[in-house]
Structure formats: structure tokens, C-alpha cells
Design an enzyme around this catalytic site. Structure first.
Site, PDB file in Angstrom:
ATOM      1  N   TRP A 170       0.831  -1.199   0.000  1.00  0.00           N
ATOM      2  CA  TRP A 170       0.000   0.000   0.000  1.00  0.00           C
ATOM      3  C   TRP A 170       0.869   1.255   0.000  1.00  0.00           C
ATOM      4  O   TRP A 170       0.522   2.268  -0.609  1.00  0.00           O
ATOM      5  CB  TRP A 170      -0.911   0.004   1.229  1.00  0.00           C
ATOM      6  CG  TRP A 170      -1.748   1.242   1.379  1.00  0.00           C
ATOM      7  CD1 TRP A 170      -3.004   1.459   0.887  1.00  0.00           C
ATOM      8  CD2 TRP A 170      -1.390   2.458   2.065  1.00  0.00           C
ATOM      9  NE1 TRP A 170      -3.448   2.723   1.213  1.00  0.00           N
ATOM     10  CE2 TRP A 170      -2.473   3.352   1.945  1.00  0.00           C
ATOM     11  CE3 TRP A 170      -0.261   2.864   2.773  1.00  0.00           C
ATOM     12  CZ2 TRP A 170      -2.457   4.624   2.510  1.00  0.00           C
ATOM     13  CZ3 TRP A 170      -0.235   4.130   3.335  1.00  0.00           C
ATOM     14  CH2 TRP A 170      -1.326   5.002   3.201  1.00  0.00           C
ATOM     15  N   HIS A 171       2.023   1.176   0.670  1.00  0.00           N
ATOM     16  CA  HIS A 171       2.864   2.353   0.819  1.00  0.00           C
ATOM     17  C   HIS A 171       3.551   2.765  -0.471  1.00  0.00           C
ATOM     18  O   HIS A 171       3.922   3.935  -0.626  1.00  0.00           O
ATOM     19  CB  HIS A 171       3.917   2.121   1.912  1.00  0.00           C
ATOM     20  CG  HIS A 171       3.377   2.270   3.292  1.00  0.00           C
ATOM     21  ND1 HIS A 171       2.747   1.235   3.962  1.00  0.00           N
ATOM     22  CD2 HIS A 171       3.346   3.332   4.145  1.00  0.00           C
ATOM     23  CE1 HIS A 171       2.366   1.663   5.161  1.00  0.00           C
ATOM     24  NE2 HIS A 171       2.716   2.924   5.288  1.00  0.00           N
ATOM     25  N   GLY A 172       3.738   1.864  -1.385  1.00  0.00           N
ATOM     26  CA  GLY A 172       4.383   2.289  -2.619  1.00  0.00           C
ATOM     27  C   GLY A 172       4.757   1.141  -3.525  1.00  0.00           C
ATOM     28  O   GLY A 172       4.815  -0.025  -3.106  1.00  0.00           O
TER      29      GLY A 172
END
Length: 480
Positions: free
Chosen positions: A325-327
Site C-alpha cells: 500500500w505504501h508504494g
């Protein structure tokens, strides 16, 4: 528009005055004004991004109402799947398409074949990961019959785009924030003044701590070959404070601004670096995302019930998805995997819920056991943060290899560090330790702290921000 910009300093009081003194007599007009202000705030970066958030809002508003009109379980499930496909599809295209294309190319090259995938020349819309999950909470809760679909399109669009938390959270649940748009808001002086204190504390964390740490972190990570192991550890520690003060600073400002307008957002950070194990850390770090994954992914998968193999599977799924989700970078997936490894022994030994109270509750100082637990948890968290900060996995492993070398036992050899900033970090830790059972670091008991003392404190913090504040930098989580 950045919270730490002149633009926002002008924007906020104008919106505040119009909100309370011009539109306050009519709730619909007030919500419409908030919606327009939120679109101005969001479109300040690039007005083209507005089309995406409007489209996402319209899709989920329509799907929610269609679910409410249908009694068919199959149709309701089909509508939910449509919402998931549209929202996650948009997120996938804008955020992950090029990552998967590059990964496929590398996989084919590794196997001795040649494969060229087309790249998309697109800019990642600011905050798309945050408002996508916020709108999904609405359709999922409507599907589960935990929330009645709203017929008020203005309220729904304002809920999705609410400017204080639009860009980097907290990721609000529809069940908490959406009903607040249907109730008349009354200005509360005490709540507003505490909101101002929370904004001030958030600005201190962002402008003074995070932005100054960034200077040293960038130098050490970009030139790690030039430094000994202890200096690299220092770089990891400074990044831990950078990302905490950057992200929790944003959350403090967002929550504080929301309180000025009569809204109550969920707490997003609860002094996570005072955690005694990694499970407690994840109950205190980015709470809105952690609980989102818990309620909408972990529990539906079976959570901590079932066989041991299923428990292990669920732990790795939730942490790997959280990392992704973060990248769109393998570093985030490795970061998630590492945190899953940290968490696993606690879960298998049923010790993941033993530290649910505030550390050293009722005491000024922690005991030696608690200090050692906090130290160990912070250390392994710093090691994981190195993957989060590194440009790629190879960079992270090279950095760690240099860190855990013989030079680890040497004194740090980075000469550019200003010891004043180390003193400010220590001051931050002391203040947050003393306030660890409060909502934020600057929450004050106004009944026994006199007004002159309070204002003296505010003036000191403002002066520190002015004197030691670094150049304007975007918040780290804008890229997510």
C-alpha cells in the site's frame, strides 16, 4: 496546498471565517462551502486531479444507493465487487502499473528472455491511496448493513474530499465522519483552542524535527559508503524520527484543523516509539490504516482464528499488503515482510496483546524491564525503516552490511550534525513521554496551568519554529 506553506496560512483563516460567520445558519450551505474549499485545497497542486476524486465519489455514492435499494444478496455483492474493481483499478493503474511492467521485464530477463512492456507517463495523484480506502469503507459498510446509504450527495462528496485529512489521512471510516456532516456544528471555544495547540505541536514536529532530520538522513543514506557503522545507525535513528514527526505531525495538524470546524477525526498516532513490543507498536502507529486492514482484510480472512498455518498466512498477508500500500517498490514489500517476522513470535506465543496499557502508567519513569523492551522494539523498528527509506533492496542490504561491520563500535564520524537539533529531538521525546497518556503532545490542563505560562510556552514553540524551522518540504506520505 501544503499545511506548512504561506498559501495555507492565508487559506485557513478565510475558510474558517466564512464557514462560521457566513454559512453557519444553513447546514447544506455549510457542507457545500466545505466541499468547494476542499476542492480548491486539493486542486491547488493540479486541478486535473479533481476529475479523479469526483469520479470516485460519484461511483461509490451511486453504488451505495443501489445497494440500499436492493434486497438481492447477489446484486449487492456484484455492486460491492464493482466498487472494489473501480477503486482498486484506478489505484492500480496510477500507482502500480509501471511497477508491475518493470517487474515483468526483470523476471523475463532473469529467465533469459526479452520482454518490453509499455510504460505509462502519468503522475501519481496526491492522496489517492487515502481517499480510495475512505470511499471503500463506505461501500463495504453499506454492504455489511453497518451503515445506511446516504441520499445527500453534497455530504458524501464533502466526506470524501474533506480537506484537513484528504491528502494523508487519517483514513476516516464512513461510519464516523459521514454522519458528522448531517449534524449541525456548533463552535466550541475549548475544543478549538485545543485544536490550535495540536496544530502548533504538529507544525513543530514537521518543520523543526522532521525537515531538519531530512537533511542529515539524505546525506547519510546517499553517501553511506563514506561513513562507519555507528553513523549509519545514527542515520537510521534520524530517519525514524523524521518519518514519525513528518507523518504524525501531519495527522496532528489535520485533526486540529478539523476540530476548528467542529469535526472529530480518529487518533492516528499514540506515541508509538514508547511501545514495548512490535504488536503494541502497530496498535499505535498509523492507527487508521492498521485498523482498516484489520477490519476489512485480516478479520474477513479469519484473523487469529483457525489453524496455526492460517494464522501465519493472515499475518503475512496483512503486513505484505500494508507494505505494498505504501508504494510500488520492493523495499516496501520487504519492510512489510520484516514486520511480519517481528510479529509472528508474539502471535504464536499468544503474547501480542499483553501490552495494551500505557507504559509506566501512573509512574514518572519506566522500570528497567520496560526500558529494555522499548529499546529493543525501537532498534528493530529502525532496522525495518532502513528498507522503507532505501532507494531499492540492494541499497538497503548494502547499507545494513556497512552498518553491521566492525566500524559499528566506532564513534559516529558525521561532522555535519548540529547538536542543537539533537537537543530538540530529546526535548520532543521528553515532552511526549510526559504526555504519553494524552491525545497529543501539547494537550494542557488549563485549570491548573495559568494563562501566562501557557502563552509563554506557545511563544517559545513559535520562536523555535521560526528560528530552527527548515525550508518548506512536502510531507513524506504525500507520495503514498
Amino acid at each position: 496546498m501544503l499545511f506548512n506553506s504561506i498559501d495555507f496560512v492565508i487559506f485557513l483563516p478565510i475558510v474558517f471565517l466564512l464557514y462560521w460567520f457566513v454559512t453557519n445558519r444553513n447546514l447544506k450551505l455549510q457542507n457545500l462551502f466545505l466541499l468547494i474549499a476542499s476542492y480548491v485545497f486539493y486542486g491547488w497542486w493540479d486541478w486535473r486531479f479533481l476529475s479523479l476524486i469526483i469520479f470516485s465519489s460519484l461511483v461509490d455514492y451511486t453504488i451505495g444507493n443501489l445497494m440500499g435499494q436492493s434486497k438481492s444478496g447477489l446484486k449487492r455483492k456484484s455492486l460491492l465487487i464493482l466498487s472494489l474493481c473501480v477503486n482498486l483499478g484506478l489505484l492500480g493503474v496510477f500507482k502500480y502499473y509501471n511497477f508491475f511492467a518493470e517487474s515483468f521485464e526483470q523476471a523475463f530477463t532473469f529467465m533469459g528472455s526479452t520482454f518490453h512492456a509499455n510504460r505509462l507517463n502519468i503522475v501519481l495523484p496526491v492522496g489517492i491511496s487515502f481517499y480510495t480506502f475512505q470511499t471503500l469503507s463506505y461501500t463495504i459498510d453499506v454492504y455489511r448493513n453497518k451503515l445506511e446509504p446516504t441520499k445527500n450527495i453534497i455530504s458524501f462528496f464533502a466526506f470524501v474530499s474533506f480537506f484537513p485529512q484528504l491528502v494523508a489521512g487519517p483514513i476516516e471510516r464512513a461510519s464516523n465522519l459521514l454522519p458528522q456532516f448531517s449534524k449541525k456544528r456548533v463552535f466550541n471555544y475549548h475544543i478549538a483552542t485545543d485544536g490550535m495547540r495540536q496544530i502548533l505541536w504538529g507544525l513543530f514536529k514537521k518543520i523543526v524535527i522532521a525537515d531538519n532530520c531530512a537533511v542529515y538522513v539524505n546525506e547519510i543514506f546517499d553517501n553511506y559508503q563514506d561513513y562507519n557503522g555507528s553513523t549509519l545507525l545514527l542515520g537510521g535513528i534520524l530517519f525514524a524520527f523524521q518519518i514519525y514527526c513528518d507523518f504524525s505531525g501531519y495527522s496532528d495538524i489535520a485533526i486540529g484543523v478539523s476540530r476548528l470546524f467542529g469535526f472529530n477525526l480518529m487518533k492516528n498516532f499514540a506515541f508509538p516509539y514508547f511501545s514495548r513490543d512490535i504488536a503494541e507498536f502497530w496498535r499505535r502507529w498509523h492507527i487508521s490504516l492498521s485498523t482498516w486492514f484489520r477490519d476489512y482484510l485480516y478479520i474477513p480472512l479469519g484473523g487469529s482464528k483457525g489453524s496455526t498455518s492460517k494464522k501465519i498466512r493472515n499475518i503475512f498477508i496483512i503486513f505484505l499488503v500494508s507494505g505494498f500500500w505504501h508504494g510500488a517498490n520492493w523495499t516496501f514489500i520487504v519492510w512489510g515482510f520484516l514486520n511480519a517476522l517481528y510479529f509472528l513470535p508474539l502471535m504464536l506465543l499468544n503474547k501480542n496483546r499483553i501490552n495494551t496499557n500505557t507504559v509506566a502508567e501512573g509512574n514518572l519513569f519506566a522500570n528497567m524491564k520496560e526500558i529494555s523492551q522499548i529499546g529493543i522494539t525501537f532498534f528493530i523498528t529502525v532496522i525495518a525503516w532502513i528498507f522503507f527509506r532505501a532507494e531499492n533492496v540492494s541499497h538497503a542490504f548494502s547499507y545494513l552490511g556497512s552498518l553491521f561491520s566492525r566500524s559499528f563500535f566506532e564513534l559516529p564520524n558525521y561532522q555535519g550534525l548540529n547538536f542543537i537539533y539533537l537537543g530538540l529531538i530529546i526535548a520532543l521525546v521528553v515532552v511526549e513521554w510526559l504526555q504519553r497518556n494524552k491525545e497529543h503532545g501539547l494537550e494542557l490542563n488549563t485549570t491548573w496551568i495559568s494563562k501566562p505560562v501557557r502563552w509563554s510556552l506557545y511563544i517559545v514553540i513559535i520562536l523555535v519554529i521560526v528560528v530552527f524551522g527548515n525550508s518548506q518540504q512536502e510531507f513524506i506520505y504525500f507520495q503514498f
